[in-house]
Design a protein around this motif. Structure first.
Motif, short mmCIF file in Angstrom:
data_model
loop_
_atom_site.label_atom_id
_atom_site.label_comp_id
_atom_site.label_asym_id
_atom_site.label_seq_id
_atom_site.Cartn_x
_atom_site.Cartn_y
_atom_site.Cartn_z
N ALA A 284 0.83 -1.20 0.00
CA ALA A 284 0.00 0.00 0.00
C ALA A 284 0.86 1.25 0.00
O ALA A 284 0.57 2.23 -0.71
CB ALA A 284 -0.93 -0.01 1.21
N ALA A 285 1.93 1.25 0.80
CA ALA A 285 2.84 2.39 0.83
C ALA A 285 3.47 2.62 -0.54
O ALA A 285 3.57 3.76 -1.01
CB ALA A 285 3.92 2.16 1.89
N PHE A 286 3.89 1.55 -1.18
CA PHE A 286 4.47 1.67 -2.51
C PHE A 286 3.45 2.22 -3.50
O PHE A 286 3.78 3.04 -4.36
CB PHE A 286 4.98 0.31 -2.98
N GLY A 287 2.20 1.74 -3.39
CA GLY A 287 1.16 2.20 -4.30
C GLY A 287 0.87 3.68 -4.17
O GLY A 287 0.45 4.33 -5.13
N LEU A 288 1.11 4.24 -2.97
CA LEU A 288 0.89 5.66 -2.73
C LEU A 288 2.14 6.49 -3.02
O LEU A 288 2.15 7.70 -2.80
CB LEU A 288 0.47 5.87 -1.27
N GLY A 289 3.20 5.82 -3.49
CA GLY A 289 4.44 6.53 -3.80
C GLY A 289 5.28 6.85 -2.58
O GLY A 289 6.17 7.70 -2.66
N GLN A 290 5.00 6.18 -1.46
CA GLN A 290 5.73 6.45 -0.22
C GLN A 290 6.98 5.58 -0.14
O GLN A 290 7.07 4.52 -0.75
CB GLN A 290 4.84 6.17 0.99
N SER A 291 7.94 6.05 0.64
CA SER A 291 9.15 5.29 0.90
C SER A 291 9.07 4.64 2.27
O SER A 291 8.35 5.11 3.16
CB SER A 291 10.39 6.19 0.84
N ILE A 292 9.81 3.55 2.44
CA ILE A 292 9.84 2.80 3.69
C ILE A 292 11.29 2.72 4.16
O ILE A 292 12.18 2.40 3.36
CB ILE A 292 9.29 1.38 3.49
#
Length: 210
Positions: free
Chosen positions: A157-165
Motif C-alpha cells: 500500500a505504501a508503494f502504491g501511494l508513492g511512499q518510501s519505507i
C-alpha cells in the motif's frame, strides 16, 4: 516474563542455525578472459529508504561487506553499494574493494520491480533483482533484499501511494558469468529476513512509511 514477540524471534533465530545463508555460484568453462565467480554481501551499517521506483542509501554509496566469495572475488571482503532506480539504467551499483579504484565495478543494465514477500503479520521482505555488467564485459545478475517491520499489504500500500519505507539491509548476492547459478532457496531468503528483523526489534528501531 518473556513477551510472545521475544519468544518468536528467539525461536526463529535458533531455527536458523540449520539454514545456510549463502548462495553457491558456478561458472562455465572457457571464461578465463573475464571475471568469474560471485559473492554474497550485506550492508548492515547502511540505512535505506525503499519504494516502488528504487532504493536510496544513506550514506550513498554505502559500505558493504562481502562473504562467500568465489572465483576472481576470492579475497575481496569489502565494497560499496550505490543508490539505484527500477527499470533500464546504466549506473553503477557495486564497487568491489576500495571506492574509486575503478576495478570490479558492476554497472546496472536493468532492475526489476520490487517483489514483496510477507513473512509474518508485521514482517516482510522486499527484493530487487538486477542484471549488470562488470567493466571487463562479464555479465552478472543478483538481488538486493531488505526487511521491514510492516506487513506485506501495508508495504504494498505504501508503494502504491508513492511512499518510501525505511528498511533494514538483509542480504544480497551477485553471480558472474551466470550460465549455471544456484539461486538461493526460499528458506534462505526467509532466514535473511528474520535475522534482520530480529536485529531491528532488538535495537527497538521502528520502520514507518515516510
Amino acid at each position: 516474563m518473556m513477551t510472545s514477540e521475544s519468544k518468536f524471534f528467539k525461536a526463529a533465530l535458533a531455527a536458523l542455525a540449520a539454514i545456510p545463508v549463502t548462495a553457491t555460484i558456478f561458472t562455465p568453462a572457457g571464461s578465463a578472459e573475464a571475471f568469474n565467480g560471485g559473492f554474497t554481501f550485506d550492508g548492515s551499517g547502511t540505512n535505506a529508504a525503499i519504494n516502488a521506483l528504487g532504493v536510496t542509501f544513506s550514506p550513498d554509496p554505502g559500505p558493504i561487506s562481502l562473504t562467500n566469495s568465489t572465483g576472481d572475488f576470492l579475497g575481496d571482503t569489502t565494497g560499496n553499494i550505490f543508490s539505484f532506480v527500477v527499470g533500464p539504467t546504466n549506473t553503477p551499483i557495486i564497487d568491489v574493494g576500495l571506492l574509486g579504484d575503478l576495478t570490479k565495478v558492476l554497472t546496472l543494465n536493468n532492475v526489476a520491480a520490487p517483489v514483496v514477500q510477507g513473512l509474518a503479520p508485521n514482517l516482510s521482505d522486499i527484493r530487487y533483482d538486477f542484471t549488470g555488467t562488470f567493466e571487463d564485459g562479464s555479465n552478472a545478475n543478483g538481488f538486493v533484499n531488505f526487511s521491514t517491520l510492516l506487513s506485506a499489504p501495508d508495504a504494498q500500500a505504501a508503494f502504491g501511494l508513492g511512499q518510501s519505507i525505511n528498511a533494514s539491509f538483509s542480504g544480497a548476492t551477485v553471480a558472474v558469468n551466470n550460465a549455471n547459478v544456484t539461486v538461493p532457496e526460499p528458506a534462505t531468503l526467509l532466514g535473511l529476513g528474520i535475522v534482520a528483523a530480529g536485529m531491528a526489534v532488538s535495537r527497538r528501531r521502528k520502520t514507518i512509511p515516510q
